[in-house]
Design an enzyme around this catalytic site. Structure first.
Site, mmCIF file in Angstrom:
data_model
loop_
_atom_site.group_PDB
_atom_site.id
_atom_site.type_symbol
_atom_site.label_atom_id
_atom_site.label_comp_id
_atom_site.label_asym_id
_atom_site.label_seq_id
_atom_site.Cartn_x
_atom_site.Cartn_y
_atom_site.Cartn_z
ATOM 1 N N GLU A 112 -6.929 4.046 8.013
ATOM 2 C CA GLU A 112 -6.479 5.720 7.503
ATOM 3 C C GLU A 112 -7.861 6.729 6.610
ATOM 4 O O GLU A 112 -8.323 7.185 7.396
ATOM 5 C CB GLU A 112 -5.222 6.041 6.872
ATOM 6 N N HIS B 8 -9.554 0.726 4.612
ATOM 7 C CA HIS B 8 -8.250 1.098 5.327
ATOM 8 C C HIS B 8 -8.634 2.024 6.867
ATOM 9 O O HIS B 8 -9.281 2.675 6.351
ATOM 10 C CB HIS B 8 -7.211 1.807 4.301
ATOM 11 N N ASN C 170 0.804 -1.175 0.250
ATOM 12 C CA ASN C 170 -0.048 -0.079 0.168
ATOM 13 C C ASN C 170 0.986 1.648 0.199
ATOM 14 O O ASN C 170 1.580 1.557 1.281
ATOM 15 C CB ASN C 170 -0.610 -0.055 1.039
ATOM 16 N N LYS D 155 -0.086 3.871 -0.744
ATOM 17 C CA LYS D 155 -0.658 5.703 0.257
ATOM 18 C C LYS D 155 -0.623 6.395 -0.786
ATOM 19 O O LYS D 155 -0.478 6.482 -1.827
ATOM 20 C CB LYS D 155 -0.113 5.274 1.891
ATOM 21 N N GLU E 132 -4.668 -4.950 10.236
ATOM 22 C CA GLU E 132 -4.136 -3.952 10.738
ATOM 23 C C GLU E 132 -4.682 -3.004 11.997
ATOM 24 O O GLU E 132 -5.403 -2.470 11.707
ATOM 25 C CB GLU E 132 -4.264 -2.814 9.655
ATOM 26 N N SER F 272 3.554 -2.136 10.531
ATOM 27 C CA SER F 272 5.490 -1.811 10.532
ATOM 28 C C SER F 272 6.091 -3.068 10.389
ATOM 29 O O SER F 272 6.293 -3.926 10.991
ATOM 30 C CB SER F 272 5.187 -1.857 12.162
ATOM 31 N N GLY G 34 2.608 2.382 10.747
ATOM 32 C CA GLY G 34 3.576 3.436 10.802
ATOM 33 C C GLY G 34 4.007 4.161 11.866
ATOM 34 O O GLY G 34 4.973 4.881 11.797
#
Ligand code: 13P
Length: 255
Positions: free
Chosen positions: A99, A97, A9, A11, A167, A213, A173
């Site tokens: 985010e 996702h 991904n 992003k 996730e 991560s 991140g």
């Protein structure tokens, strides 16, 4: 065992030319990396680079995915991209996702609409689920995750082509990956059991990816868990060598 899948991904990173170069590097590196032929590699660049990445990997085994889409086919939805627009440009689409959920107001209901629209368009959804740190600390992780899986898949009758990515929000991140045991507890527990209740034996073929991560150093430990079939990689996917190290580690762990 489900197919092994390692998806990158990207992003909101890479210009079109950077994306094409990264895709070409993955394509060339994958051809030379032993074991990686046993892993489905999926590159998920920004929308504007889908065509360039798709061109770069044409003729190779590397696949392409989008990072999101709208569930309607067309209409007055400024800034959005429809399932039909993605068809032909990519095979996969990341949906839900964290985010998107946290920063762009996506709900279980909109994610569910997107999963159904993706399947109707012949795209393979990568449904993302994950609990926040607060939810985990309150002991609610399993309930949150089963709720997200159930709601995201409401009315979905066909598990073929479906992928679920776990996730945990606190691991994305941050450099603080979940432990493989923590991930396996949720993936082999809440996620697999919910899929089983929805799809019976067909659930056994749904690849479950860990994300948060993940890198070449820890991917093998995740993939050593029976219930983990690959990864959804963020930061490490922006470097072809690191992305391929993840794929090689997954392949090696499943031999
Ligand atoms: P990182 O690998 O950068 O933690 O991101 C994970 C992720 O969100 C992939 O979708």
């Amino acid at each position: 065992m489900p197919d092994l899948v390692v998806a990158g991904n990207w992003k909101m990173n890479t210009t079109v030319s950077e994306a094409a170069a990264l895709a070409a590097a993955v394509r060339d590196g994958a051809a030379a990396a032993p074991g990686v032929e046993n892993v489905e590699l999926v590159l998920c660049p920004p929308f504007v680079s889908l065509a360039a990445v798709s061109d770069a990997v044409k003729g190779s085994a590397v696949k392409v995915g989008a990072q999101n889409m709208h569930f309607q086919e067309s209409g007055a939805f400024t800034g959005e991209v429809s399932p039909g627009m993605l068809r032909g440009l990519c095979d996969y689409v990341i949906l839900g996702h964290s985010e998107r959920r946290q920063l762009f107001g996506e709900t279980d209901e909109s994610v569910n609409n997107k999963v159904k629209a993706a399947q109707a368009a012949g795209l393979k959804p990568i449904l993302c689920v994950g609990e926040s740190l607060e939810q985990r600390e309150q002991g609610k992780a399993s309930d949150v995750i089963s709720g997200q899986v159930r709601a995201g898949l409401e009315g979905v009758n066909d598990a073929s082509g479906l992928i679920v990515a776990y996730e945990p929000v606190w691991a994305i991140g941050t450099g603080q990956a979940a432990t493989p045991e923590t991930a396996a507890e949720i993936m082999g527990g809440a996620i697999f059991e919910t899929l089983r209740s929805l799809f019976s034996a067909a659930a056994d073929n749904v690849p479950l990816l860990y994300g948060g991560s993940m890198n070449g150093g820890n991917a093998g430990e995740f993939a050593a868990q029976d219930c983990i079939h690959g990864g959804l990689v963020g930061g490490a996917a922006l470097h072809a060598d690191q992305f391929l190290q993840v794929a090689a580690a997954v392949a090696a762990a499943k031999v």
